[in-house]
Structure formats: C-alpha cells, structure tokens
Design an enzyme around this catalytic site. Structure first.
Site, PDB file in Angstrom:
ATOM      1  CB  SER A 198      -0.868   0.004   1.258  1.00  0.00           C
ATOM      2  OG  SER A 198      -0.035   0.140   2.387  1.00  0.00           O
ATOM      3  CE  LYS A 199      -0.078   6.223  -3.923  1.00  0.00           C
ATOM      4  NZ  LYS A 199      -0.719   7.196  -4.651  1.00  0.00           N
ATOM      5  NE  ARG A 200      -0.798   2.520   6.675  1.00  0.00           N
ATOM      6  CZ  ARG A 200      -0.443   1.649   7.601  1.00  0.00           C
ATOM      7  NH1 ARG A 200       0.445   1.959   8.503  1.00  0.00           N
ATOM      8  NH2 ARG A 200      -0.995   0.453   7.630  1.00  0.00           N
ATOM      9  CG  HIS A 201       3.039  -0.795   4.616  1.00  0.00           C
ATOM     10  ND1 HIS A 201       1.893  -1.485   4.888  1.00  0.00           N
ATOM     11  CD2 HIS A 201       3.474  -0.288   5.779  1.00  0.00           C
ATOM     12  CE1 HIS A 201       1.638  -1.397   6.177  1.00  0.00           C
ATOM     13  NE2 HIS A 201       2.580  -0.672   6.740  1.00  0.00           N
TER      14      HIS A 201
END
Ligand code: GLU
Length: 471
Positions: A241-244
């Site tokens: 994901s964007k966060r990761h």
C-alpha cells in the site's frame, strides 16, 4: 544471430515509476549489465486514454535517479502500430488468423447463452472456418486461430513449467475492427523486433504469456526466456500500500535515500545471493541470476532499506556523495550549497557519512558546517553553556590559539587542560558542541575543530564564552 543478452523494461506510462516497476527495471538492468548485454527501454503507450507524457517523464526521471541507464533510444510502442498491424495481416494471409465479423451484440449474446447453458463463455467465432465468399462487406476484426486441443507450456525461469490447457484460450483479437492492434500483439512484435532474449517482469503478466506464446508460435519466432517475478508485498504480507512503500521512485529520492542503497535494497527484494545483504553494483551485476529469484512475494521492509542506505553512504566516495546531496537538495526544492559551504562539506564528509542513513540525517550532522556565526544554540545545547562552562571555554581559548592543529595536538591540549582543571573531558565536550554546532549531539569535537580550522573554531568558542545568561 549473436548470443548477446537483450533485456528490456516496458512500463506503461499511466503513473509514476512505482517500487515494483523500479525493481523490474533493476533486475533487467543487472541481468544485461552483468553479461555484456543490452538493456532496452520501451514505453508501452498504446493505451492513449491512460498514457500521459508526464508519466513518461516521471518514469525516465526515476530511472535516471536510480542510475539504470538504457541502451539505444527510448522506443514508443504506439509509434510501432503500423508494424503491429502488418504482422496481424501477415498471419491473416498465412491462414493463421481470420476475419471475424461478429458484432459486440453477437458476442454478448453468445456469452449470455453459454452462461445460461453452463458452458464456457470463451467466445467461439462462427467465422473461424468460414469461406471468404460468405464474408459480408462489413467491418471485421482479425483474430488469431488459437490451438484448441492439447496444452501450452510456458517455461518460466522462476515459476517452472506452467501448463495451460489450450481449450481455455480463445481466438484472441490481434487487430480491432477500427484497425488498431491490441496490446498483446504489440508486446510480442516489439520484443521480437527489438531482439529481446530475456523477459523479466511481474508475475501479473504470466497469464498474458500463454496468449503471447500463440503469436510467437504462429509467426515461427523464438520465444524469449521468461522470468515472471512475484510481486512485492507490504511488511504485513498484504498487497503493497502507499503507506508501505508503494510510492514513486522520486519519493524515495525526496526522503533522502542514496541511489546505491536503493539499488542494493531493491535487488534483495525477491532475489538473493547466499547470505549477502550489502553489496556493490559490480557485485550485484556479477552475481545476479534468475536462479536466485524467489517464488514467493518479497516483503518491503523500511528498516532494512535504511540500514543498507547507511552502509552505502558510509563507503561512498566523498565527492560523489556531495554531488548526490546536491541532487537531493534540488529534488526537495531546497537551496543549493554555496561554494564555500560545499568546500567545507567536502572536508567534513569523512565524519558525516558514518552512521547517516539518509541525506536529511547527514545534513543534520552537518549542522556545524551549515550554520554560520553567531551560532544559535538550540534548547538542549543552551543548557551546556552555563556560567561555569562558559568560564571553561574562556580559559580554553588561548590554549587552542597555540595548539598544533592536528587530532593529536588538539587531544593533547584539551587533555592537559582538563587535567589541570581536574575535570573530565566529558565536562568540556557538551559546551564545545554547543559552541561549535549549537547542538548537543554532533560529530566528534575534534573532527569539528579540524574541519572548521583554528580561526573559525576559536571565534565560535569565544562567542559562546561571551554569551550572557539566558541567551
Ligand atoms: N507494460 C506492462 C506493465 O507496465 C509490462 C509488459 C511487459 O513487461 O511485458 O505492466
């Protein structure tokens, strides 16, 4: 025919160069560079609605930051449309493809009926075996005659042999009724015409490989070596994901990761060479092989990325690091370093690059270089400049005026001073850090003195010793 290895990176310009794409590019680059091969770049811009020049630009910039240089010109897939269509027509002329006059409505009706009868919804065109004399004067698509018996085996260097039943393949369209070639055809024709010998790409393209194989076989072309690499997952094992980490390459540049560290980390993301974690480009090129690619998805791990980046910064050449720092400042829209500060940074680099994992960390350690007099101590540092400490600094100044300006000389003078005053050197370090850098945490005091030189060191210490309480 030569045996030269030719790989390619073939991104669709529909967004930035994301981390999975960067890794695919890196694998292809390593494979080619380690074998005196060629690494080509093709922009798959056939989807006119979704392709943008900005995305192409972002991809080129990301590759350039990562140092993944390609051979020859950038190929635009869209510009090859006439050639792709020509291959479709050749297959038609050879009877390996046919004109299909079925309309969208007819195909839809076929599927609905098949569904209702519990049969396969793969479209079977009534035109496959039709006699040309029965052809209407109407628009048609060109469809390939898929084999409908037996199996197709994709020999994949990562996944092993993948067998597909041919009755699951439909007569794929090669050329739409408006005369535009389909993407699947374009990929095969381009890979063939560009002489690509090895296709290393995400395993989301494995299904396409079976369909692409039909075209290779129909044209009698050599199928390239295929290596479909598992996707990258987040640290939680779920889709990235964007966060990761599912960010564009330029975001990593802006976060201040050095490109060499990024390359090392991306190479380890799904590929291994024994227990080696930290390695140079030359080693990676030497070692990289398809055998070392894992079958399960790799997990993105920021800690590991930082750790490797720190090691790369530590071993980097000082001038190269300074140059990359300049690129980092430009990428983040920061002021460039003045010539004077650049020269000082170059001198300081040996003590800054130890234990800095990113460029912001390096800049933080460089505060004593970047700051100019009067040095404003931050809150923590100010606590180290109480009356007693200022007295110590005041008395130390004349000693420094006469010290020989080497590490040994400085250690001798400050050591003798501490002995005479019956204080530990540690008592002097805090005030000296505050005076020289305005910080409580800095590189070693002696390193700062050596980098700044006698005049600047003495001037900063004098200024700090003369500060009034509460300033
Ligand atoms: N254009 C495709 C993508 O960006 C890659 C196709 C290929 O490598 O064959 O996913």
């Amino acid at each position: 025919m030569t045996d030269q290895v030719v790989t390619r990176f073939a991104p669709s310009p529909t967004g930035y160069l994301h981390i999975g794409g960067a890794r695919t590019a890196l694998f292809n680059w390593l494979y080619a560079r380690g074998r005196d091969g060629k690494f080509l770049l093709r922009i798959e811009d056939t989807d006119r609605a979704r392709s943008t020049p900005e995305a192409t630009e972002a991809i080129l910039q990301g590759l350039s930051w990562l140092g993944l240089d390609h051979d020859g010109d950038v190929v635009s897939q869209f510009e090859g449309a006439a050639r792709h269509a020509e291959v479709a027509r050749q297959l038609l002329a050879e009877g390996k493809a046919y004109k299909c006059f079925s309309t969208q409505e007819e195909i839809q009706a076929f599927r609905e009926q098949a569904r209702a009868e519990g049969k396969s919804t793969l479209f079977r065109s009534p035109w496959r075996e039709a006699n040309a004399s029965t052809h209407p004067d109407a628009p048609f698509a060109i469809r390939i005659k898929a084999p409908n018996e037996g199996t197709t085996v994709i020999r994949d260097e990562v996944q092993g042999d993948v067998t597909i039943r041919n009755d699951q393949l439909d007569d794929m369209i090669l050329l739409r009724s408006d005369g535009t070639p389909v993407y699947m055809l374009a990929v095969v024709v381009d890979d063939h015409d560009m002489g690509v010998t090895h296709v290393i790409r995400g395993d989301d393209h494995l299904n396409n490989a079976a369909r692409q194989m039909m075209i290779y076989q129909a044209m009698g072309w050599t199928v390239p070596v295929w290596a479909h690499i598992p996707l990258i997952h987040g640290p939680d094992g779920k889709k990235l994901s964007k966060r990761h980490g599912a960010l564009g390459a330029e975001e990593y540049q802006k976060m201040g990761y050095p490109a060499a560290g990024m390359r090392n980390y991306l190479a380890r993301l799904g590929w291994s060479h024994g227990d080696d974690e930290f390695f140079s480009d030359a080693q990676a090129q030497d070692w990289f092989d398809l055998d070392g690619i894992g079958k399960s998805p790799a997990r993105f791990d920021t800690k590991k990325l930082e750790n490797l980046c720190g090691q790369h910064i530590a071993v980097s050449d000082d001038a190269a690091l300074l140059h990359e720092l300049g690129d980092f400042l430009a990428a983040t829209g920061s002021h460039p370093l003045s010539d004077e500060k650049s020269a000082l940074m170059q001198r300081a680099m040996y003590c800054l690059k130890e234990r800095a994992k990113t460029f912001p960390e390096l800049l933080d350690k460089a505060e004593f270089v970047l700051a100019s007099r009067p040095i404003e101590p931050d809150e923590k540092a100010a606590k180290n400049l109480d009356t007693v400490s200022r007295c110590i600094l005041n008395e130390l100044t004349p000693q420094l005026q006469n010290a020989s300006w080497t590490r040994d000389g400085l250690e001798a003078v400050t050591g003798a001073f501490a002995d005479a005053k019956e204080i530990k050197f540690g008592k002097m370090a805090g005030p000296l850090r505050a005076a020289l850098a305005g910080r409580a945490a800095t590189p070693s005091v002696f390193d700062m003195m050596l980098v700044l030189g006698r005049d600047e060191t003495v001037a900063r210490i004098e200024e700090a010793s003369q500060q009034k309480d509460g300033t």
